[in-house]
Design an enzyme around this catalytic site. Structure first.
Site, PDB file in Angstrom:
ATOM      1  N   HIS A 265     -27.608 -44.823 -21.019  1.00 44.09           N
ATOM      2  CA  HIS A 265     -27.619 -43.970 -19.825  1.00 44.09           C
ATOM      3  C   HIS A 265     -28.457 -44.641 -18.731  1.00 44.09           C
ATOM      4  O   HIS A 265     -27.922 -45.290 -17.842  1.00 44.09           O
ATOM      5  CB  HIS A 265     -28.142 -42.591 -20.214  1.00 44.09           C
ATOM      6  CG  HIS A 265     -27.980 -41.532 -19.177  1.00 44.09           C
ATOM      7  ND1 HIS A 265     -27.345 -41.739 -17.979  1.00 44.09           N
ATOM      8  CD2 HIS A 265     -28.372 -40.225 -19.161  1.00 44.09           C
ATOM      9  CE1 HIS A 265     -27.349 -40.623 -17.274  1.00 44.09           C
ATOM     10  NE2 HIS A 265     -27.980 -39.688 -17.961  1.00 44.09           N
ATOM     11  N   HIS A 307     -17.825 -50.640 -15.557  1.00 42.43           N
ATOM     12  CA  HIS A 307     -18.287 -49.243 -15.485  1.00 42.43           C
ATOM     13  C   HIS A 307     -17.285 -48.343 -16.186  1.00 42.43           C
ATOM     14  O   HIS A 307     -16.081 -48.558 -16.072  1.00 42.43           O
ATOM     15  CB  HIS A 307     -18.464 -48.810 -14.023  1.00 42.43           C
ATOM     16  CG  HIS A 307     -19.387 -47.644 -13.872  1.00 42.43           C
ATOM     17  ND1 HIS A 307     -18.979 -46.369 -14.109  1.00 42.43           N
ATOM     18  CD2 HIS A 307     -20.699 -47.582 -13.542  1.00 42.43           C
ATOM     19  CE1 HIS A 307     -20.001 -45.544 -13.910  1.00 42.43           C
ATOM     20  NE2 HIS A 307     -21.056 -46.263 -13.578  1.00 42.43           N
ATOM     21  N   ASP A 367     -26.395 -51.061 -11.450  1.00 43.43           N
ATOM     22  CA  ASP A 367     -27.565 -51.488 -12.229  1.00 43.43           C
ATOM     23  C   ASP A 367     -27.846 -52.973 -12.073  1.00 43.43           C
ATOM     24  O   ASP A 367     -28.990 -53.412 -12.170  1.00 43.43           O
ATOM     25  CB  ASP A 367     -27.357 -51.151 -13.710  1.00 43.43           C
ATOM     26  CG  ASP A 367     -27.301 -49.662 -13.906  1.00 43.43           C
ATOM     27  OD1 ASP A 367     -28.301 -49.005 -13.648  1.00 43.43           O
ATOM     28  OD2 ASP A 367     -26.234 -49.158 -14.279  1.00 43.43           O
TER      29      ASP A 367
HETATM   30  N1  CMC Z   1     -18.769 -58.203 -20.124  1.00 44.77           N
HETATM   31  C1  CMC Z   1     -17.642 -58.760 -20.633  1.00 44.77           C
HETATM   32  N2  CMC Z   1     -16.504 -58.084 -20.876  1.00 44.77           N
HETATM   33  C2  CMC Z   1     -16.501 -56.774 -20.603  1.00 44.77           C
HETATM   34  C3  CMC Z   1     -17.639 -56.129 -20.056  1.00 44.77           C
HETATM   35  C4  CMC Z   1     -18.788 -56.893 -19.812  1.00 44.77           C
HETATM   36  N3  CMC Z   1     -19.879 -56.332 -19.291  1.00 44.77           N
HETATM   37  N4  CMC Z   1     -17.353 -54.834 -19.879  1.00 44.77           N
HETATM   38  C5  CMC Z   1     -16.095 -54.647 -20.286  1.00 44.77           C
HETATM   39  N5  CMC Z   1     -15.564 -55.821 -20.732  1.00 44.77           N
HETATM   40  C6  CMC Z   1     -14.190 -56.065 -21.167  1.00 44.77           C
HETATM   41  C7  CMC Z   1     -13.923 -55.459 -22.532  1.00 44.77           C
HETATM   42  O1  CMC Z   1     -14.187 -56.389 -23.564  1.00 44.77           O
HETATM   43  C8  CMC Z   1     -12.448 -55.117 -22.422  1.00 44.77           C
HETATM   44  O2  CMC Z   1     -11.717 -56.296 -22.565  1.00 44.77           O
HETATM   45  P1  CMC Z   1     -10.227 -56.240 -23.245  1.00 44.77           P
HETATM   46  O3  CMC Z   1      -9.410 -55.345 -22.350  1.00 44.77           O
HETATM   47  O4  CMC Z   1      -9.780 -57.654 -23.274  1.00 44.77           O
HETATM   48  O5  CMC Z   1     -10.449 -55.654 -24.616  1.00 44.77           O
HETATM   49  C9  CMC Z   1     -12.292 -54.671 -20.972  1.00 44.77           C
HETATM   50  O6  CMC Z   1     -13.336 -55.363 -20.267  1.00 44.77           O
HETATM   51  C10 CMC Z   1     -12.435 -53.168 -20.757  1.00 44.77           C
HETATM   52  O7  CMC Z   1     -13.693 -52.784 -21.310  1.00 44.77           O
HETATM   53  P2  CMC Z   1     -13.999 -51.373 -21.972  1.00 44.77           P
HETATM   54  O8  CMC Z   1     -15.005 -51.566 -23.072  1.00 44.77           O
HETATM   55  O9  CMC Z   1     -12.745 -50.654 -22.312  1.00 44.77           O
HETATM   56  O10 CMC Z   1     -14.665 -50.624 -20.806  1.00 44.77           O
HETATM   57  P3  CMC Z   1     -15.511 -49.321 -20.976  1.00 44.77           P
HETATM   58  O11 CMC Z   1     -15.147 -48.426 -19.862  1.00 44.77           O
HETATM   59  O12 CMC Z   1     -15.405 -48.781 -22.332  1.00 44.77           O
HETATM   60  O13 CMC Z   1     -17.014 -49.845 -20.823  1.00 44.77           O
HETATM   61  C11 CMC Z   1     -19.121 -50.293 -19.957  1.00 44.77           C
HETATM   62  C12 CMC Z   1     -17.736 -49.706 -19.700  1.00 44.77           C
HETATM   63  C13 CMC Z   1     -20.012 -50.023 -18.759  1.00 44.77           C
HETATM   64  C14 CMC Z   1     -19.752 -49.628 -21.190  1.00 44.77           C
HETATM   65  C15 CMC Z   1     -18.963 -51.815 -20.174  1.00 44.77           C
HETATM   66  O14 CMC Z   1     -18.353 -52.386 -19.057  1.00 44.77           O
HETATM   67  C16 CMC Z   1     -20.297 -52.500 -20.481  1.00 44.77           C
HETATM   68  O15 CMC Z   1     -20.729 -52.514 -21.632  1.00 44.77           O
HETATM   69  N6  CMC Z   1     -20.978 -53.046 -19.431  1.00 44.77           N
HETATM   70  C17 CMC Z   1     -22.257 -53.699 -19.609  1.00 44.77           C
HETATM   71  C18 CMC Z   1     -23.372 -52.673 -19.667  1.00 44.77           C
HETATM   72  C19 CMC Z   1     -23.665 -52.038 -18.323  1.00 44.77           C
HETATM   73  O16 CMC Z   1     -23.779 -52.697 -17.308  1.00 44.77           O
HETATM   74  N7  CMC Z   1     -23.803 -50.715 -18.315  1.00 44.77           N
HETATM   75  C20 CMC Z   1     -24.125 -49.958 -17.100  1.00 44.77           C
HETATM   76  C21 CMC Z   1     -22.984 -49.143 -16.699  1.00 44.77           C
HETATM   77  S1  CMC Z   1     -23.310 -48.215 -15.236  1.00 44.77           S
HETATM   78  C22 CMC Z   1     -24.302 -46.915 -15.742  1.00 44.77           C
HETATM   79  C23 CMC Z   1     -24.522 -45.906 -14.654  1.00 44.77           C
HETATM   80  O17 CMC Z   1     -23.636 -45.615 -13.854  1.00 44.77           O
HETATM   81  O18 CMC Z   1     -25.607 -45.339 -14.635  1.00 44.77           O
END
Ligand code: CMC
Length: 432
Positions: A265, A307, A367
């Protein structure tokens, strides 16, 4: 409410029921399922609340696909450009922009409450220097909830306003004291002639020059504004649920702080700087980490990219990107953080050009840039989530007020799908 309805037919019994559809102003309409159990004997099941609207709210609207974030109908971009944190706090709380007199009164009420009970300093000093500041902040809130326990009267509008203002004023002052403690600086006193951001910077960094103070306060004000609310996220929902038991608002905000603390979070900007430090201290280059992030066999992800909600672009990221670049442009070559920021800029370039990131819309998020700006201001990493909590206190109290004023206000009590044992007889210890 319109006369729209959805009919649900139970395939087993052939019984059916009509459930009302409630119109939203923007975003999906919702089905009011409150009569489902009475009419058909079912509950709805939605772990993680991915498809459940938990309340009516007029405060914030998000459209992740379109990259929209609006406070009370006002786009965040416009507020970041033309408004400031205090005025935006008024807007979030009151559903309208203040006129001159209203803004003056509200600002005075905030700064007149900067005089937090000095005993809070003793609470802070009880902790080890290495204690996580979010734990220390929760203890400070506990102190306030004990101090104001006898006054609790949440149905009274005057009481709600007083505690709202006290919370919005006290959390920044206590945050600055926690920062003083961590940095080993004498506790600084608040100055009621300053805004929340100016006062925070003034207390937190007493030794920087006036020009740096101005630059840092301006950046901090925007960071506060961008983080002030984000609809029904985990910590806001916690504040609502906790507050629904009619507990003190200080206790409900303490619960929100504990929830925000979690790495999925509020902890992401801290993770960004940890990742940049890791890259800086390793003997591998940025390309190596980019390839690791792209490798499906590797669990490494670039922190600060992508995101869950904003699949287009996080509108907050665009605003803070500008501030981050302004900061970095002013850095002189000898700044000890220069190598770290150079890595950040290389990562940003990759993410904006490399097909892996572009095709998946993995833009740098808020972030990524807030981590960089906070690092440049000199805020220790462990304090990043406290800064977030300071800003989000405004959103939390706005939601707390809205919930109590809601005609449907009642204690929150989710139900469950029980998957445990059926009735089981007790086995005596000797027979087990
Ligand atoms: N680095 C590399 N690849 C990524 C990343 C990343 N940071 N984020 C997503 N992907 C890839 C993922 O492997 C997937 O690839 P494929 O389609 O080939 O399987 C694709 O992009 C879609 O990812 P997803 O996991 O379905 O996306 P999600 O919506 O479940 O995850 C997330 C979103 C924020 C959890 C993820 O992007 C992540 O872990 N980011 C890094 C951590 C981060 O910066 N978090 C802060 C988010 S903002 C919080 C706030 O608003 O307060």
């Amino acid at each position: 409410m319109t006369n729209k309805k959805i009919t649900i037919i139970d395939g087993q019994s052939n019984n059916e029921t009509e459930l009302p559809v409630l119109d939203s102003i923007l975003g999906p309409n919702v089905v009011d399922i409150r009569a489902l159990e009475k009419n058909l004997g079912y509950l709805s099941h939605d772990p993680g609340f991915m498809a459940t609207s938990s309340c009516e709210s007029k405060i914030t609207f998000i459209d992740g696909n379109e990259g929209k974030l609006w406070y009370r109908g006002y786009p965040i971009e416009e507020l970041a450009e033309k408004s400031n944190f205090i005025e935006t706090a008024y807007l979030l709380l009151n559903d309208k922009l203040p006129n001159n007199k209203e803004l003056d009164n509200f600002s005075n009420d905030i700064s007149n409450n900067f005089n937090v009970d000095p005993s809070v300093k003793k609470i802070i000093e009880v902790f080890d220097k290495g204690s996580h500041p979010m734990a220390v902040m929760t203890a400070c809130l506990s102190f306030l909830s004990a101090k104001y326990h006898d006054d609790i009267n949440i149905q009274n509008k005057g009481y709600r306003y007083q505690s709202t203002v006290k919370l919005i004023s006290s959390v920044p002052v206590m945050s600055a004291w926690i920062l003083n403690f961590i940095l080993g600086v004498k506790f600084q006193e608040p100055n009621k002639h300053l805004s929340i951001a100016e006062n925070f910077i003034n207390m937190a960094f007493p030794n920087i020059n006036e020009e740096q103070k101005k630059l840092s306060s301006n950046a901090m004000d925007v960071i506060f504004l961008l983080h002030a609310d984000h609809e029904q996220n985990a910590s806001t929902s916690t504040v609502r649920l906790s507050g629904s038991s009619e507990t003190s608002p200080y206790a409900a905000i303490a619960a929100g702080i504990q929830t925000l603390w979690g790495p999925t979070h509020g902890g992401a900007n801290e993770a960004v700087i940890n990742m940049l430090e890791e890259i800086k201290n390793s003997d591998k280059d940025v390309e190596h980490y980019i390839n690791m992030a792209k490798d499906k066999e590797n669990s490494f992800r670039l922190m600060g990219f992508g995101h869950r909600i904003y699949k287009n672009y996080d509108p907050r990221a665009k605003i803070i990107q500008k501030i981050a670049h302004e900061y970095l442009d002013k850095l002189d070559e000898n700044n000890p953080n220069k190598p770290l920021f150079d890595i950040a800029m290389k990562l940003e370039k990759y993410a904006l050009e490399d097909d892996y990131f572009v095709s998946r819309k993995l833009y740098p998020n808020v972030d990524f840039y807030s981590g960089i700006v906070l690092k440049a201001i000199g805020v220790p990493q462990s304090m990043y989530t406290v800064i977030f909590a300071l800003a989000r206190t405004v959103g939390w109290v706005a939601h707390w007020n809205e919930m109590i004023e809601d005609k449907n206000f009642r204690i929150g009590r989710p139900r469950q799908l029980y998957t445990g044992k059926d009735k089981t007889n007790y086995t005596e210890l000797k027979d087990r």
